[in-house]
Write a protein that holds these residues in place. Structure first.
Motif, PDB file in Angstrom:
ATOM      1  N   ARG A 120       0.765  -1.099  -0.051  1.00  0.00           N
ATOM      2  CA  ARG A 120       0.074   0.001  -0.086  1.00  0.00           C
ATOM      3  C   ARG A 120       0.987   1.352   0.001  1.00  0.00           C
ATOM      4  O   ARG A 120       1.981   1.241   0.225  1.00  0.00           O
ATOM      5  N   GLY A 175      -6.457   3.786   3.614  1.00  0.00           N
ATOM      6  CA  GLY A 175      -5.824   2.867   3.107  1.00  0.00           C
ATOM      7  C   GLY A 175      -4.460   3.075   3.038  1.00  0.00           C
ATOM      8  O   GLY A 175      -3.512   2.303   2.303  1.00  0.00           O
ATOM      9  N   ASN A 228      -0.509   2.965   4.637  1.00  0.00           N
ATOM     10  CA  ASN A 228       0.237   2.300   5.751  1.00  0.00           C
ATOM     11  C   ASN A 228       0.883   3.707   6.193  1.00  0.00           C
ATOM     12  O   ASN A 228       1.728   4.518   5.704  1.00  0.00           O
TER      13      ASN A 228
END
Ligand code: ANZ
Length: 798
Positions: free
Chosen positions: A31, A70, A72
């Protein structure tokens, strides 16, 4: 109507997050990442007041929204725990700095945890821990290998009472600003870091940064790049030459004296016997001033100085000019010598007026009775420069100097090398062993050189660092078996904070400071938030180390912090009597006439808003606020008080207002009439989407106060509605949760959800929902405004 029980709810969710390790940094690399960082605190003995968490709450909101979107997220916290104040506190309390640090960190951590900040506590670090400063020492060795750390005999401010050297910035009127202890000049061998090698690089990097313009301007000013020329003047009747640095080589024909810094190296050989005593006396007076005072004094009208008795020859016209010394010329800038052009420089003008030096205009435009003309103009009385403007004359003059081998184009910086050693105990030992043949770096495998526990760690009076007391620690052998003595100075407070953001990437690695694959993924820091007081020192030092690490191929970006944001300060009510004594809020009251007086003897006090600080007796403890109103209310208020970058006044009433909003929210969700049937309510949906939009936009603008206001509007509108769709409230809880995470988690659970709110996709803003229901149309008849009508926004043309 019973209010919600914030103590129970906040405790419950904090325990839950801790047990579930909810804010651990994800290990997947699939991500997109977001690294959001606070300037980590110095854990002082006073603990936090409500002014400190403003920035922490802001970054926490960003971290929480980014996770929900969404990303990190890396959102760590640690402690900048070496430094002088801890040492002083330890002395006062008769404890070791180690113990005091441990205790202070515990206090800080507890205070922060109470706020429900979503830090990844697994990554907590402290710069005074050996497994951290081992790598600070390791980076120092890298600098040393590159020739960027060196020792030099430097003129320093020595403070006998504090037993250490002080930086220029710490000295005023011959005293240490913090304590008032007298400071004396001393030549001492010190460690220096060659930050001046990076002046260009540090300047160039600024252009790419999304930082407040004011901070960039301060860094540019601090680096202080000046383009000009160096010019060689011969000394009359001697083979000596003196070089001056000038930004105005075009004004050489207007030179009426040469002025040296009183510390100038050639002075001793120039000065005539007649002038020797006066010169020596002046020199000594100047030595008592700090550089800062001298810079400040340079603008003063009253100039001082002494003629040396010697004369120099101006290369451009072979004229003899007297050589003076004056304190407005600094030894550490340019070449420590100037040519004085009174007609076109303010300081030179005042100097010439004081000492009756000729004032010859060489650029048309001014009036020498009024002062120096520093603007552009046609050159006059200037030989081959006559008729040219400033820029043309500068270029021509430099060309002439270069052809005639008496000068050249030169760029000078105000930036100085960084004095990097302190004669104190509570800092990182410098990993160097001094041998008969010179300094030898400690081999990397021998790191860390740990700070020994000393019974007596106070500074010594003669300037020997406290570490020199531990004879067993000091004696050492190099890897080649040569006997030597360890360096006993320690690094300054700023060292540990130069690279902590890199260590957060892999705080537990034992064989490397960070892993380069991870570094590639996480760097640069996407958002860095902290106080504006770090505009130059910390932010310049950290950038310097990072540029060096980048040149060494050890980090992948040139700059460490792409976006910087400064939060404003919080002001509190202070109460002060005529003598300037401060009083606590609970030792004053308003008398019958409405004036503020002290409770015990009725002495009048004035109340003012002042920067919150312990010394002004006006701090508010966040724990008290959490106790009474809850962490969620405090968090909201921290951001609702005003724009994040503005200074704001603390009003406990304001926290109460935020608390009432949360109470209303609680009632709305627990007692409202909810349905999952499809229903429509344009007004409620519009308020909801305006709030969603506000929260999403606040990620970029960091204008959280307006986002909160929109959430408040939603709750008001929704409270008036007869029925609500459950999903509207769920969407609302999603956007509320970054700001008030405990109550949001609780209400989400009460709506019957088992998975956590953070796992729910973040609501998407729908533009159609925010279109106003009515639009106002102007009615014009024959070009004149006759009135307005309101029509439904979907209405047809007719
Ligand atoms: C002659 C001259 C004529 C100057 C004129 C100015 C105007 P910045 O912009 O700060 O770099 N200067 C040089 N070295 C100095 C020192 N060590 N201490 C104090 N002043 C020093 O300013 C550069 C100018 O500051 C230089 O240009 C020099 O004065 C002075 F019409 O040279 B000038």
């Amino acid at each position: 109507m019973a209010d919600y029980d914030h103590r129970a709810i906040e405790q419950k969710w904090q325990a839950h997050w801790e047990a579930a390790n909810s804010f651990a940094t994800p290990a997947n690399r699939t991500r997109p990442k977001f690294y959001v960082l606070d300037m980590f605190p110095y854990p002082s003995g006073n603990g936090l007041h409500v002014g400190h968490p403003k920035g922490y709450v802001a970054t926490d909101v960003v971290a929480r929204i980014k996770r929900m979107l969404g990303f990190n997220v890396l959102h760590p916290m640690g402690w900048d725990s070496f430094g002088l104040p801890t040492e002083r506190q330890a002395v006062r309390e008769g404890l070791s700095p180690q113990e005091v640090t441990r205790r202070n960190i515990q206090t800080f951590r507890k205070q922060l945890q109470r706020l429900g900040l979503s830090y990844d506590w697994q990554r907590e670090l402290a710069t005074s821990e050996a497994d951290y400063y081992r790598w600070t020492q390791w980076i120092f060795l890298k600098l040393y290998e590159r020739g960027l750390a060196y020792q030099a005999e430097a003129a320093v401010h020595w403070c006998p009472a504090q037993g250490t050297v002080l930086a220029n910035e710490e000295v005023l009127d011959g005293r240490y600003i913090e304590t008032g202890d007298p400071v004396e000049p001393r030549m001492m061998r010190q460690w220096m870091l060659k930050i001046t090698d990076y002046a260009e690089s540090l300047l160039a990097g600024l252009d790419s940064l999304d930082w407040p313009e004011g901070i960039k301007a301060m860094q540019r000013h601090w680096i202080g790049r000046s383009e000009g020329a160096s010019v060689q003047f011969r000394v009359a009747g001697s083979s000596a030459q003196i070089s001056v640095f000038t930004t105005r080589p075009d004004t050489l024909f207007g030179c009426s004296a040469m002025v040296l810094a009183p510390e100038h190296a050639l002075l001793a050989q120039l000065v005539t016997d007649e002038q020797r005593a006066k010169v020596a006396d002046y020199r000594e007076k100047t030595a008592r001033l700090s550089e800062r005072e001298r810079i400040a004094g340079a603008a003063d009208d009253e100039k001082t100085g002494v003629f040396t008795g010697a004369w120099a020859i101006n290369p451009i016209n072979e004229q003899r000019v007297p050589i003076w010394i004056a304190d407005y010329v600094l030894s550490s800038y340019g070449s420590g010598a100037i040519f004085s052009c009174p007609a076109h420089d303010e300081r030179d003008y005042k100097f010439a007026r004081k000492f009756d030096l000729p004032i010859t205009p060489v650029v048309a435009g001014g009036n020498i009775d009024e002062g120096a003309w520093t603007g552009d103009g046609e050159h006059i009385h200037s030989g081959f420069l006559n008729g040219l403007n400033n820029a043309e004359a500068k270029a021509r003059a430099i060309g002439w100097l270069e052809e005639n081998l008496c000068g050249s184009r030169q760029i000078t910086y105000r930036l100085r090398d960084w004095l990097f050693s302190r004669q104190r105990y509570w800092g990182e030992p410098i990993p160097i062993i001094h041998t008969a043949t010179g300094p030898v770096p400690v081999p990397q495998n021998d790191l860390p050189i740990t700070l020994p526990e000393l019974d007596e760690y106070k500074p010594t009076e003669d300037g020997d660092p406290p570490l020199s007391r531990s004879k067993s620690w000091v004696s050492a052998t190099t890897s080649d078996g040569v006997a030597g003595l360890r360096e006993t100075s320690t690094m300054p407070q700023w060292a540990g904070s130069c690279w902590y953001y890199l260590r957060f990437i892999n705080p537990k690695l034992t064989d490397r400071p960070w892993d380069s694959v991870e570094e590639h993924y996480w760097m640069p820091v996407d958002l860095y938030v902290g106080g504006a007081e770090h505009a130059t020192l910390h932010l310049l030092y950290a950038r310097f180390w990072h540029h060096v690490l980048n040149d060494l191929g050890m980090v992948s970006t040139r700059e460490p912090f792409v976006r910087l944001f400064n939060q404003g300060m919080v002001y509190g009510d202070s109460y002060r009597d005529a003598a300037g004594r401060y009083y606590y809020r609970d030792s004053v009251h308003q008398n019958k006439e409405g004036s503020w007086v002290t409770l015990d003897d009725g002495r009048p006090v004035t109340t003012r808003k002042e920067k919150m600080s312990k010394s002004r007796y006006n701090v508010v403890n966040p724990e008290d606020i959490c106790e009474t109103y809850g962490a969620d209310a405090l968090r909201l208020y921290e951001l609702f008080m005003g724009a994040l970058e503005d200074n704001c006044d603390w009003e406990t009433r304001g926290v109460a207002g935020c608390r009432r909003f949360l109470d209303r929210t609680f009632r709305l969700v627990t007692q409202g009439s909810l349905t999952r049937e499809p229903i429509q309510d344009r007004e409620v949906e519009r308020a909801l989407h305006l709030a969603i939009q506000g929260v999403v936009e606040s990620l970029d603008t960091l204008k959280f106060n307006t986002a909160i206001a929109k959430m408040m509007t939603f709750v008001n509108v929704a409270t008036r509605a007869r029925r609500l769709h459950a999903q509207w409230l769920e969407d609302f809880l999603s956007i509320l949760s970054p700001f008030a995470p405990h109550i949001a988690a609780e209400l989400w659970q009460r709506l019957g959800h088992e998975e956590s709110l953070e796992q729910r996709p973040f609501p998407v803003f729908d533009e159609n929902k925010v279109r106003s229901e009515v639009v106002t149309l102007a009615v014009q008849v024959k070009g004149k405004l006759r009135g307005t009508v309101e029509v439904a926004s979907g209405a047809s043309q007719n």
